[in-house]
Design a protein around this motif. Structure first.
Motif, PDB file in Angstrom:
ATOM      1  N   GLN A  91       0.826  -1.110  -0.013  1.00 49.85           N
ATOM      2  CA  GLN A  91      -0.161   0.154   0.128  1.00 49.85           C
ATOM      3  C   GLN A  91       0.763   1.407  -0.105  1.00 49.85           C
ATOM      4  O   GLN A  91       0.615   2.161  -0.634  1.00 49.85           O
ATOM      5  CB  GLN A  91      -1.001  -0.044   1.068  1.00 49.85           C
ATOM      6  N   LEU A  92       1.908   1.230   0.711  1.00 48.29           N
ATOM      7  CA  LEU A  92       2.830   2.440   0.716  1.00 48.29           C
ATOM      8  C   LEU A  92       3.377   2.829  -0.699  1.00 48.29           C
ATOM      9  O   LEU A  92       3.491   3.914  -1.241  1.00 48.29           O
ATOM     10  CB  LEU A  92       3.888   2.124   1.644  1.00 48.29           C
ATOM     11  N   GLN A 168      -0.382   7.597   5.215  1.00 52.38           N
ATOM     12  CA  GLN A 168      -2.184   7.488   4.967  1.00 52.38           C
ATOM     13  C   GLN A 168      -2.689   8.344   5.477  1.00 52.38           C
ATOM     14  O   GLN A 168      -3.619   9.053   4.683  1.00 52.38           O
ATOM     15  CB  GLN A 168      -2.687   6.027   5.826  1.00 52.38           C
ATOM     16  N   VAL A 169      -2.223   9.211   6.570  1.00 52.43           N
ATOM     17  CA  VAL A 169      -3.017  10.528   6.857  1.00 52.43           C
ATOM     18  C   VAL A 169      -2.648  11.541   5.966  1.00 52.43           C
ATOM     19  O   VAL A 169      -3.514  12.214   5.559  1.00 52.43           O
ATOM     20  CB  VAL A 169      -2.647  10.713   8.361  1.00 52.43           C
ATOM     21  N   HIS A 170      -1.568  11.593   5.259  1.00 50.97           N
ATOM     22  CA  HIS A 170      -1.187  12.539   4.422  1.00 50.97           C
ATOM     23  C   HIS A 170      -1.933  12.337   3.235  1.00 50.97           C
ATOM     24  O   HIS A 170      -2.604  13.289   2.567  1.00 50.97           O
ATOM     25  CB  HIS A 170       0.411  12.488   4.228  1.00 50.97           C
ATOM     26  N   ILE A 192      -8.499  -0.568  -3.309  1.00 52.08           N
ATOM     27  CA  ILE A 192      -9.223  -1.656  -2.803  1.00 52.08           C
ATOM     28  C   ILE A 192      -8.093  -2.590  -1.922  1.00 52.08           C
ATOM     29  O   ILE A 192      -8.470  -3.137  -0.860  1.00 52.08           O
ATOM     30  CB  ILE A 192      -9.872  -2.644  -3.729  1.00 52.08           C
ATOM     31  N   HIS A 193      -6.917  -2.503  -2.515  1.00 44.18           N
ATOM     32  CA  HIS A 193      -5.893  -3.070  -1.596  1.00 44.18           C
ATOM     33  C   HIS A 193      -5.915  -2.298  -0.033  1.00 44.18           C
ATOM     34  O   HIS A 193      -5.504  -3.012   0.662  1.00 44.18           O
ATOM     35  CB  HIS A 193      -4.575  -3.163  -2.343  1.00 44.18           C
ATOM     36  N   ALA A 194      -5.939  -1.058  -0.263  1.00 44.81           N
ATOM     37  CA  ALA A 194      -5.853  -0.108   0.882  1.00 44.81           C
ATOM     38  C   ALA A 194      -6.857  -0.524   1.761  1.00 44.81           C
ATOM     39  O   ALA A 194      -6.824  -0.573   3.102  1.00 44.81           O
ATOM     40  CB  ALA A 194      -5.648   1.312   0.502  1.00 44.81           C
ATOM     41  N   VAL A 195      -8.235  -0.692   1.188  1.00 45.74           N
ATOM     42  CA  VAL A 195      -9.328  -0.757   2.046  1.00 45.74           C
ATOM     43  C   VAL A 195      -9.397  -1.910   2.790  1.00 45.74           C
ATOM     44  O   VAL A 195      -9.227  -1.949   4.062  1.00 45.74           O
ATOM     45  CB  VAL A 195     -10.432  -0.733   1.095  1.00 45.74           C
TER      46      VAL A 195
END
Length: 587
Positions: A91-92, A168-170, A192-195
């Protein structure tokens, strides 16, 4: 004979012509295949395929968690944390690629959904993220103390999780409103990977917190002499090299509720972003609503603060008394149910009063497309199922059991009121979200699509000429109106005043009594839901302590029900808080 498009064609030509036609057909087939592979993938197929990918990622992680729950020698915590760490790293990489490409693009800024991820939600998530970072710091401190006898994965995981949280906040602050129109298929898989990565982190937090609470519950039952239950907690096989390891391990479980809520809210926001991929926005409705002033707001916040103070008092008294003798334990459980009956009855009355105001006022419905609002409604209903299951199990236990506990009938009243309260509150929230907003003067808040276009004064006096505007006639009519009598000017002013003014020029009118009542109701429900989140989040869970349900369903079945229902109930309360704040801003 040459096979072409599934039909047999008789070869009536010479062998040379046959080979030539065969070569031509192969070229046509290859060109069609190339076009089919390179053209834009259908949006619905990409959505379905990416959803299946994310679902299977989650199921793999849940399967590892179930194997880990048996505390066998084969599947250990390091395996689960390694899998989650790899997902966070992927995800990063995706977020980094997305942000770099956005920075390098010289095209105009992407379309943005004004309803997705409001600033106050992102601000709340930032606070939850800060608490999650503190939890990661405690994990790193715990690893440093036991680094000689525990796996290095336990030290790498909190570092990657902290980096993942910051990035993720950024990303949420800068890109959560983006409506992606390029590389849609690839971006669907990334979002969707991040979800599902955040959903898996939520599941891991829920499992760890539930296991810790269950071990404490078993230890408490054993100390009170009920049953002799063994607790399974993996302790390091070495001594801590610092003097604060026990503080780190104990403090972790006070921060778990905030980390759990952070990940589930992030997954919901990213899901809205995933639904917005390839979406065509309605620019008439895609604009921010102006906030209104909250005059006359007193009774709701005062009663809400009173409910919050009462909840904190009940929490402290409960946690102190439940560890003592059997009589004190039963008194603490009775106190909780009496408090819950009063709280839920007040919330039912407040939500019912809000629904009654909507019926009397008869505000029009807003039928515009809004994925964020639709998801809010679905999550409210879905997360209610856990507590409804828990409540009906309690009702069955009270009706069928032979227990003579003093809190038996208050438990029955509490369970029935909990079902009723969520039904009525869900109706109030959903109806508030789908009602069209009104300005302080009581008029409908019309979107630009519904505001009548006024090209000239003539347009309000004479029939239209099939869409053709005669500028000469318009100018003459304007001049004639300037020479008219004052009453004609008043008619002209009244016709234009019916159109809602732009945001910067809206007239300030004192809100009516009904709007004040709705704002007080919303603020009261807002504080009550915070109160009902605090109690189970920090250990006030009498459903584990009373013997009513365990007598009917057994320890294993009832514990399984609670381990599913309580996390859903916690999410419901926090999601209701977010939805009620949105209702408060909209009223």
């Amino acid at each position: 004979m040459v096979e072409h498009s599934g039909l047999d064609i008789m070869n009536k030509h010479s062998p040379s012509s046959s080979s030539g036609s065969s070569a031509d057909s192969e070229k046509k087939l290859l060109s069609k295949l190339k076009v089919s592979l390179t053209k834009k993938f259908p949006q619905k197929n990409a959505e379905t395929l990416s959803a299946q990918y994310g679902t299977n990622l989650l199921l793999i992680g849940v399967s590892v968690m179930l194997a880990l729950a048996q505390h066998g020698p084969v599947v250990r915590e390091e395996h689960l944390l390694t899998f989650i760490t790899v997902l966070m790293l992927v995800q990063l990489v995706w977020m980094l690629c997305y942000m770099i490409r956005r920075e390098r693009e010289r095209s105009p800024l992407p379309e943005r959904d004004a309803h997705a991820g409001t600033s106050w939600i992102r601000g709340g998530l930032t606070m939850l993220a800060l608490l999650s970072l503190i939890m990661d710091a405690f994990r790193i401190g715990y690893f440093v103390g036991y680094h000689s006898c525990i796996s290095a994965v336990l030290g790498v995981y909190p570092i990657i999780h902290a980096l993942h949280t910051i990035s993720q906040v950024h990303f949420l602050w800068c890109h959560i409103k983006d409506v992606i129109k390029k590389y849609e298929t690839f971006e669907r898989f990334g979002v969707i990977h991040a979800v599902f990565t955040n959903l898996l982190l939520w599941c891991n937090g829920v499992m760890s917190e539930a296991e810790h609470f269950l071990n404490n519950h078993r230890r408490r039952l054993t100390a009170l002499g009920y049953v002799n239950l063994t607790t399974v907690e993996a302790e390091p096989q070495c001594n801590c090299s610092t003097s604060v390891c026990s503080m780190f391990s104990t403090s972790l479980y006070y921060l778990y509720p905030f980390n759990i809520e952070y990940h589930i809210f992030v997954s919901a926001m990213l899901f809205v972003m995933w639904k917005n991929i390839g979406r065509t926005l309605d620019h008439h409705t895609n604009h921010k609503r102006p906030t209104t002033r909250s005059s006359g707001l007193l009774l709701g916040p005062v009663l809400g603060l009173l409910a919050l103070a009462s909840s904190i008092t009940v929490l402290v008294v409960y946690l102190i008394h439940v560890e003592k003798s059997v009589e004190m334990r039963q008194a603490a459980i009775s106190m909780f149910y009496c408090y819950g009956v009063v709280m839920l009855a007040c919330m039912c009355g407040a939500s019912g009063a809000g629904l009654l105001i909507y019926r009397v006022e008869d505000w029009p419905m807003d039928t515009g497309q809004n994925p964020s609002r639709k998801l809010d409604s679905e999550l409210l209903l879905g997360s209610s199922l856990g507590s409804w299951l828990m409540s009906w199990c309690s009702v069955v236990a009270v009706a069928a059991g032979q227990s003579s506990q003093s809190y038996r009938w208050t438990c029955l009243a509490y369970s029935l009121l909990l079902v009723l309260e969520k039904c009525v509150q869900n109706l109030f929230i959903v109806e508030s979200l789908y009602r069209r907003r009104r300005d302080p003067s009581g008029n409908e808040d019309q979107s630009p699509a519904t505001v009548p276009e006024i090209f000239s004064v003539a347009a309000s006096m004479v029939p239209p000429y099939d869409g053709i505007i005669n500028r000469t006639y318009e100018t003459q009519d304007k001049r004639s109106l300037e020479g008219e009598l004052p009453e004609n000017r008043q008619v002209y002013s009244r016709k234009h005043s019916e159109v809602s003014l732009p945001v910067g020029h809206r007239l300030h009118v004192t809100p009516g009594k009904k709007r004040q009542i709705l704002k007080n109701i919303t603020s009261f429900l807002f504080m009550c839901n915070i109160s009902l989140w605090i109690l189970p989040a920090f250990g006030c869970r009498p459903q584990y302590e009373n013997d009513l349900e365990q007598e009917i369903f057994g320890f294993g079945v009832w514990t399984t029900v609670l381990n599913v229902a309580i996390p859903m109930n916690l999410f419901y309360r926090m999601h209701s808080v977010a939805s009620l704040f949105e209702v408060f801003r909209k009223v």
